[in-house]
Design a protein around this motif. Sequence first.
Motif, PDB file in Angstrom:
ATOM      1  N   ALA A  62      47.095  34.614  14.846  1.00 31.40           N
ATOM      2  CA  ALA A  62      47.977  34.844  15.994  1.00 31.40           C
ATOM      3  C   ALA A  62      47.214  35.539  17.121  1.00 31.40           C
ATOM      4  N   LEU A  63      46.379  36.514  16.773  1.00 33.05           N
ATOM      5  CA  LEU A  63      45.599  37.211  17.786  1.00 33.05           C
ATOM      6  C   LEU A  63      44.625  36.265  18.477  1.00 33.05           C
ATOM      7  N   LEU A  64      43.979  35.393  17.718  1.00 31.60           N
ATOM      8  CA  LEU A  64      43.066  34.422  18.320  1.00 31.60           C
ATOM      9  C   LEU A  64      43.814  33.535  19.308  1.00 31.60           C
ATOM     10  N   TYR A  65      45.047  33.160  18.969  1.00 35.54           N
ATOM     11  CA  TYR A  65      45.849  32.348  19.884  1.00 35.54           C
ATOM     12  C   TYR A  65      46.202  33.127  21.147  1.00 35.54           C
ATOM     13  N   PHE A  66      46.690  34.357  21.004  1.00 38.41           N
ATOM     14  CA  PHE A  66      47.071  35.154  22.169  1.00 38.41           C
ATOM     15  C   PHE A  66      45.881  35.369  23.099  1.00 38.41           C
ATOM     16  N   SER A  67      44.694  35.550  22.507  1.00 44.72           N
ATOM     17  CA  SER A  67      43.496  35.767  23.304  1.00 44.72           C
ATOM     18  C   SER A  67      42.984  34.459  23.915  1.00 44.72           C
ATOM     19  N   ALA A  68      42.926  33.403  23.116  1.00 44.89           N
ATOM     20  CA  ALA A  68      42.345  32.143  23.578  1.00 44.89           C
ATOM     21  C   ALA A  68      43.154  31.493  24.693  1.00 44.89           C
ATOM     22  N   ARG A  69      44.463  31.661  24.679  1.00 42.20           N
ATOM     23  CA  ARG A  69      45.280  31.048  25.730  1.00 42.20           C
ATOM     24  C   ARG A  69      45.014  31.678  27.087  1.00 42.20           C
ATOM     25  N   GLU A  70      44.395  32.883  27.101  1.00 47.08           N
ATOM     26  CA  GLU A  70      43.997  33.502  28.360  1.00 47.08           C
ATOM     27  C   GLU A  70      42.706  32.886  28.900  1.00 47.08           C
ATOM     28  N   LEU A  71      41.942  32.209  28.035  1.00 44.63           N
ATOM     29  CA  LEU A  71      40.687  31.578  28.454  1.00 44.63           C
ATOM     30  C   LEU A  71      40.953  30.240  29.124  1.00 44.63           C
ATOM     31  N   ASN A  72      41.613  29.343  28.405  1.00 40.62           N
ATOM     32  CA  ASN A  72      42.046  28.070  28.970  1.00 40.62           C
ATOM     33  C   ASN A  72      43.070  27.435  28.041  1.00 40.62           C
ATOM     34  N   ARG A  73      43.800  26.474  28.561  1.00 42.33           N
ATOM     35  CA  ARG A  73      44.918  25.921  27.799  1.00 42.33           C
ATOM     36  C   ARG A  73      44.462  25.130  26.584  1.00 42.33           C
ATOM     37  N   TYR A  74      43.255  24.543  26.638  1.00 38.66           N
ATOM     38  CA  TYR A  74      42.774  23.773  25.495  1.00 38.66           C
ATOM     39  C   TYR A  74      42.444  24.681  24.313  1.00 38.66           C
ATOM     40  N   ALA A  75      41.791  25.799  24.594  1.00 37.34           N
ATOM     41  CA  ALA A  75      41.520  26.773  23.531  1.00 37.34           C
ATOM     42  C   ALA A  75      42.829  27.321  22.977  1.00 37.34           C
ATOM     43  N   GLY A  76      43.790  27.554  23.854  1.00 31.71           N
ATOM     44  CA  GLY A  76      45.089  28.046  23.410  1.00 31.71           C
ATOM     45  C   GLY A  76      45.789  27.062  22.498  1.00 31.71           C
ATOM     46  N   ARG A  77      45.764  25.791  22.851  1.00 29.08           N
ATOM     47  CA  ARG A  77      46.410  24.766  22.033  1.00 29.08           C
ATOM     48  C   ARG A  77      45.729  24.645  20.668  1.00 29.08           C
ATOM     49  N   PHE A  78      44.407  24.724  20.670  1.00 28.38           N
ATOM     50  CA  PHE A  78      43.678  24.623  19.407  1.00 28.38           C
ATOM     51  C   PHE A  78      44.069  25.751  18.463  1.00 28.38           C
ATOM     52  N   PHE A  79      44.065  26.976  18.969  1.00 29.18           N
ATOM     53  CA  PHE A  79      44.361  28.113  18.099  1.00 29.18           C
ATOM     54  C   PHE A  79      45.842  28.221  17.760  1.00 29.18           C
ATOM     55  N   LEU A  80      46.711  27.642  18.585  1.00 32.20           N
ATOM     56  CA  LEU A  80      48.118  27.578  18.210  1.00 32.20           C
ATOM     57  C   LEU A  80      48.295  26.642  17.018  1.00 32.20           C
ATOM     58  N   ALA A  81      47.632  25.487  17.074  1.00 31.29           N
ATOM     59  CA  ALA A  81      47.689  24.552  15.942  1.00 31.29           C
ATOM     60  C   ALA A  81      47.089  25.183  14.692  1.00 31.29           C
ATOM     61  N   PHE A  82      45.997  25.938  14.882  1.00 34.47           N
ATOM     62  CA  PHE A  82      45.354  26.594  13.745  1.00 34.47           C
ATOM     63  C   PHE A  82      46.272  27.663  13.145  1.00 34.47           C
ATOM     64  N   LEU A  83      46.988  28.382  13.995  1.00 33.57           N
ATOM     65  CA  LEU A  83      47.945  29.379  13.521  1.00 33.57           C
ATOM     66  C   LEU A  83      49.021  28.738  12.652  1.00 33.57           C
ATOM     67  N   VAL A  84      49.549  27.612  13.085  1.00 30.98           N
ATOM     68  CA  VAL A  84      50.572  26.911  12.302  1.00 30.98           C
ATOM     69  C   VAL A  84      50.003  26.479  10.955  1.00 30.98           C
ATOM     70  N   LEU A  85      48.779  25.955  10.962  1.00 32.75           N
ATOM     71  CA  LEU A  85      48.143  25.511   9.716  1.00 32.75           C
ATOM     72  C   LEU A  85      47.930  26.674   8.750  1.00 32.75           C
TER      73      LEU A  85
END
Length: 368
Positions: A298-321
């Motif tokens: 979850a932290l990786l997602y919250f942080s990565a979405r501040e970098l760019n939307r593609y990183a955010g989407r990747f880590f959101l999918a990873f969080l769900v997995l």
Amino acid sequence: MVEAVLAKFNIRLELDRDNLARHQILLLLFLLQALTVWSVLTFNGLSAYLSLSLYAGPMYAALSLILFGKVISYLLRFVRYEKSEKTPTRMLSDFRDGWLNADYLLAFSIPILFLPSFISLFSSLKTVIPEINGFYLDRTFAELDRFLHFGIDPWVITHSIFDGPVSAGVLDFCYKLWFLLMFIYVLWQVVNVSQGHRRAQFLCAFLLIWFVLGNVMAVLLSSAGPCYYHVVMPGNDLYAPLMNKLGLYYEELKAAGGFLQLDSHNMQKQLLDYYQKGELGAGSGISAMPSMHVAVSALLYFSARELNRYAGRFFLAFLVLIQVSSVHLGWHYAVDGYFSIIATWGLWRLSGWLVARYTSDQETAWSR
């Protein structure tokens, strides 16, 4: 003489006020965790479990790879220069400006010096959770899982969607990939000091989730998890159908001898062995609530979405997995992950507030 040497190489010793404040926050969190763990272990007569170097080797090895990559980035930058600028003097100047200054050295040194001991202290306390506060909430969390999912155990739902040994092997691979992604992302944040407040917010939240969730809340909400339900609840093996199914999948994948394996099966046995022998080791300690796999994801997602939307989407999918994998493989109750996501969001926001409160940074996640 010292001043002359510093002047010759243009080494800057002045510290930026905001940079100093950010790393004072990190240093205070390091010291707070160390004092807390030492006090708890000493008070309970468990100081023999105190370790400061359990993860030093792997973390410094990973750091070496990150530093190697950073050096390569400097060389690639040098290659792109105009021919007239491709001189050793220009390369030295770039290195000096980027590395040989007090701001960079402070920002780099604080996390590098303390993170290995921080994670080692986390494991020290995690290993003795049942000695401090015996596992007492497994039945409650199992019942809450079933209540929240309309009378159905969450693992039944995941296995109805991702059925068979191959699916289990894929989810197991994702669960193992978590370690690599976490280390790469954290070490990238450590060396990438130009991120400023975003980096400070991430590192602050990273320390808080391991300390507040992984240590404090894990002790208060002591539970072992579905895979160990039969150990902490003798005679009431509620999760026997799940573990028997995973055992069969483990044997099938092992017999097939392919890339996909169910390594969680062996890891759960190893952790149980540590628990029964009362030993401290890399990764030792049994604790279900909260889920640190889910919290870090979850932290990786919250942080990565501040970098760019593609990183955010990747880590959101990873969080769900990771959330699905933690239930599917018997590591966690579903509520462990739900709690971790909510708590991590709160600590992420708190970290943003701390960075804004004690520095002049205005652009923080607290305002979003």
